[in-house]
Design an enzyme around this catalytic site. Sequence first.
Site, PDB file in Angstrom:
ATOM      1  N   ARG A  81       0.854  -1.200   0.000  1.00  9.68           N
ATOM      2  CA  ARG A  81       0.000   0.000   0.000  1.00  9.68           C
ATOM      3  C   ARG A  81       0.885   1.243   0.000  1.00  9.68           C
ATOM      4  O   ARG A  81       1.682   1.430   0.928  1.00  9.68           O
ATOM      5  CB  ARG A  81      -0.928   0.000   1.218  1.00  9.68           C
ATOM      6  CG  ARG A  81      -1.779   1.254   1.308  1.00  9.68           C
ATOM      7  CD  ARG A  81      -2.790   1.215   2.468  1.00  9.68           C
ATOM      8  NE  ARG A  81      -3.534   2.456   2.518  1.00  9.68           N
ATOM      9  CZ  ARG A  81      -3.697   3.201   3.602  1.00  9.68           C
ATOM     10  NH1 ARG A  81      -3.203   2.829   4.773  1.00  9.68           N
ATOM     11  NH2 ARG A  81      -4.359   4.330   3.539  1.00  9.68           N
ATOM     12  N   HIS A 126      -3.241  11.004   1.294  1.00 11.14           N
ATOM     13  CA  HIS A 126      -2.789  10.641   2.640  1.00 11.14           C
ATOM     14  C   HIS A 126      -2.210  11.908   3.295  1.00 11.14           C
ATOM     15  O   HIS A 126      -1.003  12.069   3.432  1.00 11.14           O
ATOM     16  CB  HIS A 126      -1.757   9.512   2.556  1.00 11.14           C
ATOM     17  CG  HIS A 126      -1.593   8.746   3.833  1.00 11.14           C
ATOM     18  ND1 HIS A 126      -1.745   7.380   3.926  1.00 11.14           N
ATOM     19  CD2 HIS A 126      -1.271   9.146   5.078  1.00 11.14           C
ATOM     20  CE1 HIS A 126      -1.524   6.975   5.172  1.00 11.14           C
ATOM     21  NE2 HIS A 126      -1.232   8.037   5.899  1.00 11.14           N
ATOM     22  N   GLU A 171      -8.067   8.253   6.424  1.00 10.57           N
ATOM     23  CA  GLU A 171      -8.390   8.790   7.746  1.00 10.57           C
ATOM     24  C   GLU A 171      -8.932  10.224   7.721  1.00 10.57           C
ATOM     25  O   GLU A 171      -8.292  11.146   8.257  1.00 10.57           O
ATOM     26  CB  GLU A 171      -7.160   8.709   8.654  1.00 10.57           C
ATOM     27  CG  GLU A 171      -6.655   7.288   8.832  1.00 10.57           C
ATOM     28  CD  GLU A 171      -5.570   7.160   9.898  1.00 10.57           C
ATOM     29  OE1 GLU A 171      -5.052   8.189  10.348  1.00 10.57           O
ATOM     30  OE2 GLU A 171      -5.257   6.025  10.270  1.00 10.57           O
ATOM     31  N   ASN A 316      -8.117   1.142   9.585  1.00 14.49           N
ATOM     32  CA  ASN A 316      -6.826   1.346  10.248  1.00 14.49           C
ATOM     33  C   ASN A 316      -7.053   1.218  11.752  1.00 14.49           C
ATOM     34  O   ASN A 316      -7.772   2.022  12.347  1.00 14.49           O
ATOM     35  CB  ASN A 316      -6.277   2.750   9.962  1.00 14.49           C
ATOM     36  CG  ASN A 316      -5.961   2.974   8.491  1.00 14.49           C
ATOM     37  OD1 ASN A 316      -6.030   2.058   7.676  1.00 14.49           O
ATOM     38  ND2 ASN A 316      -5.603   4.198   8.148  1.00 14.49           N
ATOM     39  N   TYR A 318      -5.219   0.749  15.590  1.00 19.20           N
ATOM     40  CA  TYR A 318      -3.981   0.753  16.376  1.00 19.20           C
ATOM     41  C   TYR A 318      -4.180   0.419  17.843  1.00 19.20           C
ATOM     42  O   TYR A 318      -3.316  -0.173  18.470  1.00 19.20           O
ATOM     43  CB  TYR A 318      -3.290   2.130  16.283  1.00 19.20           C
ATOM     44  CG  TYR A 318      -2.622   2.332  14.945  1.00 19.20           C
ATOM     45  CD1 TYR A 318      -1.330   1.866  14.703  1.00 19.20           C
ATOM     46  CD2 TYR A 318      -3.291   2.956  13.906  1.00 19.20           C
ATOM     47  CE1 TYR A 318      -0.722   2.019  13.467  1.00 19.20           C
ATOM     48  CE2 TYR A 318      -2.694   3.109  12.658  1.00 19.20           C
ATOM     49  CZ  TYR A 318      -1.411   2.638  12.448  1.00 19.20           C
ATOM     50  OH  TYR A 318      -0.815   2.773  11.231  1.00 19.20           O
ATOM     51  N   GLU A 384      -4.166  -0.601   7.929  1.00 20.35           N
ATOM     52  CA  GLU A 384      -3.016  -0.226   8.782  1.00 20.35           C
ATOM     53  C   GLU A 384      -3.168  -0.893  10.135  1.00 20.35           C
ATOM     54  O   GLU A 384      -4.264  -0.932  10.704  1.00 20.35           O
ATOM     55  CB  GLU A 384      -2.964   1.291   9.034  1.00 20.35           C
ATOM     56  CG  GLU A 384      -2.467   2.088   7.861  1.00 20.35           C
ATOM     57  CD  GLU A 384      -2.375   3.592   8.175  1.00 20.35           C
ATOM     58  OE1 GLU A 384      -2.112   3.961   9.340  1.00 20.35           O
ATOM     59  OE2 GLU A 384      -2.578   4.378   7.230  1.00 20.35           O
TER      60      GLU A 384
HETATM   61  C1  GAL Z   1      -2.082   6.739  10.895  1.00 19.41           C
HETATM   62  C2  GAL Z   1      -1.564   7.296   9.601  1.00 19.41           C
HETATM   63  C3  GAL Z   1      -0.227   6.772   9.207  1.00 19.41           C
HETATM   64  C4  GAL Z   1       0.713   6.547  10.362  1.00 19.41           C
HETATM   65  C5  GAL Z   1       0.021   5.859  11.523  1.00 19.41           C
HETATM   66  C6  GAL Z   1       0.868   5.665  12.757  1.00 19.41           C
HETATM   67  O1  GAL Z   1      -2.971   7.639  11.474  1.00 19.41           O
HETATM   68  O2  GAL Z   1      -2.458   7.005   8.544  1.00 19.41           O
HETATM   69  O3  GAL Z   1       0.289   7.645   8.240  1.00 19.41           O
HETATM   70  O4  GAL Z   1       1.415   7.638  10.687  1.00 19.41           O
HETATM   71  O5  GAL Z   1      -1.138   6.542  11.873  1.00 19.41           O
HETATM   72  O6  GAL Z   1       0.719   6.702  13.664  1.00 19.41           O
END
Ligand code: GAL
Length: 479
Positions: A81, A126, A171, A316, A318, A384
């Site tokens: 990607r 992005h 995002e 995405n 995290y 992500e």
């Molecule tokens: C997301 C973003 C990425 C990367 C990731 C880690 O919000 O799309 O570019 O930075 O967080 O913080």
Amino acid sequence: MPTSGEKNMFPRDFAWGAGTAAYQIEGGWQADGKGPSIWDTFCHEKGRVFGEHNGDEACNSYELWEKDLECIQQLGLTHYRLSFSWARLLPDGTTQHVNQKGVQYYNKVIDDLLACDVSPMVTLYHFDLPQALQDGGGWKSASTATLFDAYAKFCFRTFGDRVKLWVTVNEPYVCAKLGHEDGLHAPGLKEPGVAAYLVGHNMLRAHAMAWHSYNSCFRAKQKGAVSLALNSDWLEAPEAGGGAEDDDADAAERQLAFTLGWFAWPVFVTGDYPDVMRSAIDARSERLGWRGGSRLPRFEEDEPPVLGTADFFALNYYTSRKVVAGGGRGGTLCMKNDRDARDVLDPSWPICGVSWLAVVPCGLRKLLKYIKDTFNNPAVYITENGFSQVGQLQIEDVQRSEFYKDTISEVAKAIQEDGVDVRGYFAWSLLDNFEWADGFSVRFGLFHVDFADARLSRTIYRSGREYAKIISKFRCQSK
Ligand code: GAL
């Protein structure tokens, strides 16, 4: 993790990927006719980014692309990607002037990937709006959506014979909130409670227009798929027993509506924002005597509908948070007060690397199930997911290796036990890179990049080796 001989936990054509974004890796900020973007401007202002870092050179992938390709091959990825820099292709943001060198660069990247049997997934936007468009009002201006559509059509026409997976905007939540409410990302505006909703609206309109353009002009011939990448934490009320449970459960729902629902509800469910969002925003406007009409814009009937404009769900993920009610009583206009919910960390979740990232792999499984149940069982690509390092460099990053193992096994459970239609997983990120406001102080790469070395040498981390092992095991099982 299954041992060899067990049935494969992942579908045959599962996408094993890693991601990057143009501004974070390319460098070459003025090379060969590229126009400036809002991140060039933002980083060149004092005090915006950690250590005054910037992406002028970053990983220099503009010149060192072939090194990146070696990393991709070393991992055994099936997909990569990347994002296009709008201002590298169209320096002033419009199709009046095309930078052929930019076209050549991305043609080479795409052709090299395909020659190695790696499929590109391309994000059109992005975070790096051409500065010329910011000067004309940026995402607060309705016309930026029309210009985005023209840019998207240009990309579909130029690269769509080979690119089959497209992400329009990455995002929109982060872009709207961090860029226009908190001022922490480019363009650095702080207009709380108002600008972010307008920006989010125009990004949704831009996405919808581009999807409709693809659908009517390109899909029949190119046979690709288009979506937008939405970030979301997994959000839940604290375990029962602490009192006020119903309020907290409502607050968790509200918080999900104000983050993921803000964009996913219009696209996947109703064509409009979640009711709870509109009623909360309007009620608060009334309470504070706001006279500017609803701060949450309305979709116009004569515009292409936003409902149904995603061929897959791009997620995405995290981290996770517990959510409790409250926080919305203050007298200032801002998104946080509108949603009247506060997120807190569960002390049992380890924080590793950057401070906001509590490591909660099981939150991904819960979020996937929530997406299946709420958004009509879409095909999902996890576009992500990752875990960062800060401070002392560790090439033998045991914790991050474990993280990838644990997370991928949660994805397997989501597929096998919860029946979620997950089609792919993209680790963030292929390389250590420019991590926005944190500059180079935070490292998300599967490959370390030595920014002190003029060659910007890339070295695989243990977590990269682990990910390669996982990919190879599951790819072998699918053969
Ligand atoms: C997301 C973003 C990425 C990367 C990731 C880690 O919000 O799309 O570019 O930075 O967080 O913080």
